[in-house]
Design an enzyme around this catalytic site. Structure first.
Site, mmCIF file in Angstrom:
data_model
loop_
_atom_site.group_PDB
_atom_site.id
_atom_site.type_symbol
_atom_site.label_atom_id
_atom_site.label_comp_id
_atom_site.label_asym_id
_atom_site.label_seq_id
_atom_site.Cartn_x
_atom_site.Cartn_y
_atom_site.Cartn_z
ATOM 1 N N TYR A 58 81.641 90.224 133.280
ATOM 2 C CA TYR A 58 80.634 88.802 133.262
ATOM 3 C C TYR A 58 80.247 88.697 131.948
ATOM 4 O O TYR A 58 79.657 87.381 131.587
ATOM 5 C CB TYR A 58 79.569 90.354 133.276
ATOM 6 C CG TYR A 58 79.111 90.116 134.698
ATOM 7 C CD1 TYR A 58 78.889 89.648 135.935
ATOM 8 C CD2 TYR A 58 80.498 92.003 135.688
ATOM 9 C CE1 TYR A 58 78.724 90.130 137.585
ATOM 10 C CE2 TYR A 58 80.561 92.178 136.955
ATOM 11 C CZ TYR A 58 79.529 91.290 137.748
ATOM 12 O OH TYR A 58 79.402 91.620 138.815
ATOM 13 N N GLN A 93 71.233 82.493 145.652
ATOM 14 C CA GLN A 93 71.034 84.282 145.779
ATOM 15 C C GLN A 93 72.494 84.138 144.333
ATOM 16 O O GLN A 93 73.268 85.025 143.968
ATOM 17 C CB GLN A 93 72.556 84.156 146.872
ATOM 18 C CG GLN A 93 72.347 84.143 148.204
ATOM 19 C CD GLN A 93 73.234 84.413 149.568
ATOM 20 O OE1 GLN A 93 73.407 85.198 149.733
ATOM 21 N NE2 GLN A 93 72.983 82.859 149.717
ATOM 22 N N VAL A 95 73.840 83.901 140.466
ATOM 23 C CA VAL A 95 72.995 84.438 139.506
ATOM 24 C C VAL A 95 73.496 83.669 138.446
ATOM 25 O O VAL A 95 72.977 84.096 137.276
ATOM 26 C CB VAL A 95 74.517 85.794 139.070
ATOM 27 C CG1 VAL A 95 74.089 87.012 139.477
ATOM 28 C CG2 VAL A 95 75.403 85.434 139.081
ATOM 29 N N ASP A 96 73.888 82.324 138.618
ATOM 30 C CA ASP A 96 74.073 81.327 137.073
ATOM 31 C C ASP A 96 72.230 80.818 136.872
ATOM 32 O O ASP A 96 71.094 80.921 138.402
ATOM 33 C CB ASP A 96 74.514 80.090 137.135
ATOM 34 C CG ASP A 96 74.265 79.289 138.821
ATOM 35 O OD1 ASP A 96 72.773 79.137 138.470
ATOM 36 O OD2 ASP A 96 74.651 79.061 139.866
ATOM 37 N N HIS A 111 69.975 88.386 144.347
ATOM 38 C CA HIS A 111 71.195 88.906 143.393
ATOM 39 C C HIS A 111 71.255 88.762 142.177
ATOM 40 O O HIS A 111 72.190 89.667 141.568
ATOM 41 C CB HIS A 111 72.102 87.973 144.032
ATOM 42 C CG HIS A 111 72.553 88.454 145.449
ATOM 43 N ND1 HIS A 111 73.542 87.762 146.228
ATOM 44 C CD2 HIS A 111 71.731 88.760 146.698
ATOM 45 C CE1 HIS A 111 73.391 88.106 147.295
ATOM 46 N NE2 HIS A 111 72.865 88.719 147.414
ATOM 47 N N CYS A 138 72.486 100.507 123.070
ATOM 48 C CA CYS A 138 70.610 99.738 124.360
ATOM 49 C C CYS A 138 69.363 99.502 123.093
ATOM 50 O O CYS A 138 69.250 100.395 122.036
ATOM 51 C CB CYS A 138 70.139 101.268 125.343
ATOM 52 S SG CYS A 138 68.557 99.593 126.256
ATOM 53 N N GLY A 178 74.926 75.550 150.674
ATOM 54 C CA GLY A 178 75.565 75.658 150.005
ATOM 55 C C GLY A 178 75.371 77.660 149.880
ATOM 56 O O GLY A 178 76.152 78.149 149.180
#
Ligand code: OAD
Ligand code: ZN
Length: 239
Positions: A58, A93, A95-96, A111, A138, A178
Site C-alpha cells: 500500500y 470502488q 481507492v485512488d 472500498h 498511532c 469501468g
C-alpha cells in the site's frame, strides 16, 4: 423509459475509469491480481501473517498516486455533478483520489481510500500520504503496530452500504463505469436499481459479467465514452 424526467442519478465506478490515468486495473491482462496474490495483500488474514509486506504494497500504491492525474472521464463526471439540475451520487470502488482531484464532491469510497489509514485499537481514521510500517505508532492512542490501510479487504464489509442501497432504490438512472462486475455487493447494484425502476447504463471497455442486466451499453475507453455520455445527459436535461 426515456431520458427525460431524470432527477436522481447514481454512478458506480471501478478501476477501468482510472486505467488511462496509468493506474493498473485488477483483472485485465497484466493487472494487479496477476502480479500479487489477492490473499496476501487484500485479506485480513494476509495482513496478520505479513504486515510489513502488506504495508509496503500500500505504501507503493500511495507513492504511485502522486505520479498520475485525473483523465477526461473523471472530469466529465465532476462536470455532470456541477451542471446536472438534479442529484448525482458517485459511488466508487476505487481507492485512488482521482475523482476528488477532478472536482467530484458527492462521492462515496465504498472500498476505502489509499490516502487514509485506520487504527485497529482506537478506530481513529487519519489522512496518510506517506509510508506506514509495523513500527509506526498511532498518533492518537500511541500504540505501535495498530495502523492499517483504510481499504476494504476481501471478507470485510464495504462502507456506506445503507446510504448506497437507499440511493439505488430512489434513483432514475444508474450508470456503471469501468467495472468488471465480479466483486459483490457492487456487482449486484444494477439488479437493485433495475428492480426499483431505474434505467441502467453500462460504460466499459467490454461487456462486464453483469452486462445483461443493463438496458443500454456503450463500449470503448472511458476517456472517450464517458464525456460523450455526460454531454448527452446534460444536453437533454438542461435544454
Ligand atoms: P477490474 O480490474 O475487475 O475491472 C476493470 C474493468 O475495467 C474491466 O471490465 C475492463 O474491461 C475495464 N476497463 C479497462 N480499461 C478501461 C478503460 N480504459 N476504459 C473503460 N473501461 C476499462 O476492476 P473493478 O471492477 O474495479 O476491490 O474491481 C472491483 C474490485 O475488485 C476492486 O474495487 C477491488 C478489486 O479486488 C477490493 O480491493 C475490495
Ligand atoms: Zn490508535
Amino acid at each position: 423509459m426515456g431520458l427525460n424526467q431524470i432527477s436522481k442519478i447514481v454512478i458506480l465506478t471501478g478501476a477501468g475509469i482510472s486505467a488511462e490515468s496509468g493506474i493498473q486495473t485488477f483483472r485485465d491482462k497484466g493487472g494487479l491480481w496477476e502480479k500479487y496474490s489477492l490473499e496476501e495483500v487484500a485479506t485480513p488474514q494476509g495482513f496478520r501473517k505479513n504486515p510489513r509486506f502488506v504495508h509496503e504494497f500500500y505504501n507503493q500504491r500511495r507513492r504511485d498516486l502522486f505520479k498520475v492525474k485525473p483523465n477526461p472521464a473523471h472530469y466529465a463526471l465532476a462536470r455532470l455533478e456541477q451542471e446536472f439540475p438534479g442529484e448525482v451520487l458517485l459511488v466508487t470502488q476505487n481507492v485512488d483520489d482521482l475523482h476528488e482531484r477532478a472536482g467530484s464532491r458527492n462521492l462515496l469510497h465504498m472500498h476505502g481510500e489509499l490516502l487514509k489509514v485506520r487504527c485497529e485499537a482506537c478506530n481513529v481514521i487519519l489522512k496518510e500520504e506517506g509510508e506506514i510500517f509495523p513500527e509506526t505508532k498511532c498518533p492518537k492512542c500511541g500504540r505501535q503496530g495498530t495502523l492499517r490501510p483504510h481499504v476494504v479487504w476481501f471478507g470485510e464489509m464495504p462502507f456506506y452500504l445503507d446510504e448506497i442501497y437507499k440511493a439505488l432504490k430512489e434513483c432514475d438512472l444508474f450508470v456503471a463505469i469501468g467495472t468488471s462486475g465480479t466483486v459483490y455487493p457492487a456487482a449486484g447494484f444494477v439488479m437493485i436499481a433495475r428492480e426499483c425502476g431505474a434505467w441502467c447504463v453500462e460504460l466499459n471497455l467490454e461487456p462486464s459479467t453483469v452486462a445483461d442486466y443493463f438496458h443500454e451499453h456503450h463500449y470503448g475507453p472511458a476517456s472517450e465514452v464517458v464525456p460523450v455520455w455526460v454531454d448527452k445527459i446534460l444536453k437533454r436535461e438542461t435544454n
